[in-house]
Design a protein around this motif. Structure first.
Motif, short mmCIF file in Angstrom:
data_model
loop_
_atom_site.label_atom_id
_atom_site.label_comp_id
_atom_site.label_asym_id
_atom_site.label_seq_id
_atom_site.Cartn_x
_atom_site.Cartn_y
_atom_site.Cartn_z
N LYS A 1 0.71 -1.21 0.07
CA LYS A 1 0.03 0.05 -0.06
C LYS A 1 0.95 1.28 0.05
O LYS A 1 0.49 2.38 0.03
CB LYS A 1 -0.96 -0.14 1.22
N ASP B 1 -12.53 2.10 10.40
CA ASP B 1 -12.96 1.80 9.31
C ASP B 1 -12.69 0.32 9.42
O ASP B 1 -12.02 -0.57 10.63
CB ASP B 1 -12.40 2.29 7.85
N ASP C 1 -15.84 10.28 5.23
CA ASP C 1 -15.90 9.86 3.88
C ASP C 1 -17.19 10.33 3.30
O ASP C 1 -17.97 11.05 3.92
CB ASP C 1 -15.90 8.28 4.03
N ARG D 1 -18.82 11.16 -4.88
CA ARG D 1 -17.34 10.19 -4.63
C ARG D 1 -16.38 10.43 -5.71
O ARG D 1 -16.88 10.77 -7.01
CB ARG D 1 -17.77 8.90 -4.38
N ASP E 1 -13.03 5.75 -8.48
CA ASP E 1 -13.71 4.74 -7.95
C ASP E 1 -14.12 4.70 -6.31
O ASP E 1 -14.72 3.69 -5.88
CB ASP E 1 -12.45 3.41 -8.00
N ASN F 1 -12.52 4.74 -3.75
CA ASN F 1 -11.81 4.10 -2.62
C ASN F 1 -11.05 4.93 -1.63
O ASN F 1 -10.57 4.55 -0.70
CB ASN F 1 -10.83 3.13 -3.23
N SER F 2 -10.76 6.11 -2.12
CA SER F 2 -10.03 6.99 -1.39
C SER F 2 -10.76 8.24 -0.52
O SER F 2 -11.51 9.15 -1.09
CB SER F 2 -8.96 8.01 -1.86
N ARG F 3 -11.09 8.00 0.80
CA ARG F 3 -11.67 8.84 1.58
C ARG F 3 -11.40 10.23 1.48
O ARG F 3 -12.16 11.19 1.53
CB ARG F 3 -11.75 8.43 2.98
N ASN G 1 -12.50 11.76 -1.80
CA ASN G 1 -13.92 11.89 -1.63
C ASN G 1 -14.42 13.01 -1.12
O ASN G 1 -15.16 13.92 -1.54
CB ASN G 1 -14.68 10.53 -1.12
N GLU H 1 -3.35 7.51 4.06
CA GLU H 1 -4.49 7.57 3.11
C GLU H 1 -3.93 8.93 2.21
O GLU H 1 -4.00 8.79 1.04
CB GLU H 1 -5.71 7.76 3.72
#
Length: 592
Positions: free
Chosen positions: A28, A107, A412, A417, A420, A422-424, A427, A467
């Motif tokens: 990651k 989360d 989030d 959004r 995709d 997937n990233s808060r 978003n 993140e």
């Protein structure tokens, strides 16, 4: 024996989780600070096992105490690991102060990591209590293999990323937590005396200090009390964690669709580049900007107080504008008593403060807060601002400051959004951009009698969480002191330009005063400069914890250091904070 082997099988199986976590971290591209800390953690576990072996000689009670100690070590390591991933640093006093925001950070990944550590600790405790005769060599094998692997990975990963080394690479997570608690609870009240070297350093930042004076940083000048005929309205949006790194107009990591409305706003107006926050987190950042200082109390101290303390007299931006004939208003998203927010804003000089209950009743038709107990969402705050402006009679120029929280780390967005989804981090920024676009459309439709200046900026930079680092540009330097947005718009006299300011947010107050036509003020203990003017200090400084950021205003060079290597800066900042604690910032008895 069968039962004993069952426990050890479970313990061996669970020992693979640190290895799996290391792989996950690398995959990651997370903060590499996690990796060496796992090596230290394994060493601590082995030490706990040795302690348990020693405690076995003193009976079941001693053994149970050792097992619980081991469990505590694992829990602390779990908390510190999550802190690194979520905030980019170890737990500190601000983390404890913001404990009520823990809901932002929970989360599936957080819960999974916590469950793993709890299971590992529980199995280890059960083993120690029920299988004390197992071979030490056999028992230490999974820990030793894991430690060797992590140390090998660490040596490669750290060398590749040496310039971003975190403090967590060098310390035990367990000891770091206790050091933080001891440091926070053992602050010294010793009077600080500056030497000649310190005073010379102060001049580099534009500060003249007379230590023997009642108010050592008081530079008395002539006050412009009359409101200029063409005094502009001033509106400042302090957006939660609005770092420049993700905004398209500042580069945005190559993204063109993340912040289209902010980008358009920046293109049409004045974009201030190389502008850094000088304080952290929100309440410290806001007070630091409005009062052009380094606040003495941390968010943690405010959070832990049951009764608001008497605050030192400080003549901040709202006060100076009030005396020049302005009306000053603060709109806050939260409950007024959170960290005594309302009292603090009133102490800076705001004559009217409205928080989420008042805003909901007066300006939002009793609309409930979108963020529940955390307060009003960004769309609600910007709508409330528009409604306030529509109702304002403009008998006098107005200064309005607005805080938002919708882009807070950990939150989030289910709507708006980005990509995709997937990233808060992406978003919530994209969601704010949509709300900002709607606000600008409504704002452009307002007809003001006088010039109105709108400033879009931040309370502070974003946490350098995993993140955020994943979303940021390749040259992003993980730090709580970083570039933030500052975009300036004149409603009736459009200017399209980019200014390389080489400034920090301590400059906001004097810059706004200059924009309002107030260039000379009495009791000028404001420590910043007008970043758009000519008469600026050679350097400016930002500070959080032991971390320092020093910006050369001429060259734009940035020096990231810490108090251990900048002793004069450490003493200067401690001295400035001590003046606030002693109520020696401002002013004579007549002014009080």
């Amino acid at each position: 024996m069968k039962r004993q082997n069952t426990y050890w099988l479970a313990l061996n199986l669970l020992a693979i989780f640190p290895v799996a976590s290391a792989f996950f971290v690398i995959y990651k591209k997370a903060s590499f600070a996690v990796i060496p800390s796992f090596s230290i953690m394994i060493g601590e576990i082995i030490a706990c096992l040795a302690l348990a072996a020693l405690a076995r000689r003193f009976g079941k009670i001693a053994l149970c105490a050792a097992a619980l100690f081991m469990f505590a070590v694992l829990i602390i390591n779990a908390a510190q690991t999550l802190s690194i991933v979520k905030s980019g640093a170890l737990l500190d006093s601000e983390a404890f102060a913001n404990a009520e925001h823990i809901g932002f950070m929970i989360d599936a990944v957080s819960l999974s990591i916590t469950a793993i550590f709890l299971a590992f600790g529980a199995i280890a405790v059960l083993f120690l209590l029920n299988a004390p005769r197992i071979s030490p060599i056999f028992g230490a094998t999974p820990f030793a293999i894991t430690a060797v692997f992590l140390i090998a990975v660490n040596s490669v990963y750290i060398l590749k990323n040496a310039k971003y080394t975190y403090q967590a690479n060098k310390v035990s997570y367990t000891l770091a937590l206790f050091k933080t608690l001891i440091k926070e609870n053992g602050k010294s009240n010793e009077r600080i005396v500056l030497n000649d070297q310190d005073l010379n350093a102060a001049e580099r930042y534009g500060w003249t200090i007379e230590q023997n004076a009642s108010f050592p940083i008081l530079n008395i000048g002539a006050q412009e009390t009359a409101t200029p005929e063409d005094a502009p309205n001033i509106i400042i949006l302090f957006v939660e964690s609005l770092s420049a790194d993700l905004i398209g107009a500042y580069g945005g990591g190559g993204r063109t669709r993340l912040t289209p409305n902010i980008d358009r706003f920046a293109t049409d107006n004045v974009l201030i580049a190389n502008y850094y926050n000088h304080a952290f987190p929100t309440i410290v950042g806001l007070k630091g900007q409005l009062c052009s200082t380094y606040p003495s109390r941390t968010a943690g101290e405010w959070q832990n107080m049951l009764v608001a303390p008497r605050q030192a007299l400080m003549r901040c931006l709202p006060t100076h504008l009030n005396e020049a004939g302005y009306k000053s208003v603060y709109l806050g998203y939260s409950h007024p008593s959170y960290t005594f927010f309302e009292e603090q804003m009133k102490a800076t000089g705001f004559t009217e403060t409205l928080f989420f209950e008042d805003l909901s009743k007066r300006l939002l038709d009793n609309e409930p807060p979108e963020l529940g107990r955390y307060g009003l969402g960004d769309r609600q705050m910007l709508t409330a601002l528009i409604n306030y402006l529509k109702n304002y009679d403009e008998k006098e120029p107005i200064f309005i400051a607005v805080s938002t929280v919708g882009t807070h780390p950990g939150l989030d967005s289910q709507a708006d959004r980005f990509g995709d989804g997937n990233s808060r981090v992406l978003n919530v920024l994209h969601r704010f951009d949509q709300a900002f676009g709607e606000f600008i459309s409504a704002y452009d439709g307002l007809d003001f009698k006088r010039e109105t200046i709108l400033i879009l900026t931040a309370d502070h930079a974003h946490l350098p969480s995993v993140e955020f680092v994943d979303a940021a540009s390749a040259d992003f330097v993980p730090s709580r002191l970083n570039k933030i947005a500052f975009i300036l718009a004149f409603k009736n006299a459009k200017q399209k330009t980019v200014v390389e300011a080489n400034a920090t947010s301590i400059d906001l107050a004097k810059t706004v005063l200059a924009l309002a036509g107030i260039n000379s003020i009495t009791y000028d203990h404001l420590l910043g400069s007008n970043m758009l003017g000519e008469n600026k200090s050679p350097k400016t400084i930002g500070s959080y914890g032991d971390e320092l950021l020093i910006v050369d205003r001429l060259s734009g060079e940035v020096n990231r250091t810490d108090f251990s290597r900048a002793k004069s800066e450490e003493r200067l900042l401690r001295y400035i904070k001590s003046l606030e604690q002693e109520d020696r910032v401002c002013c004579d008895q007549e002014a009080r």
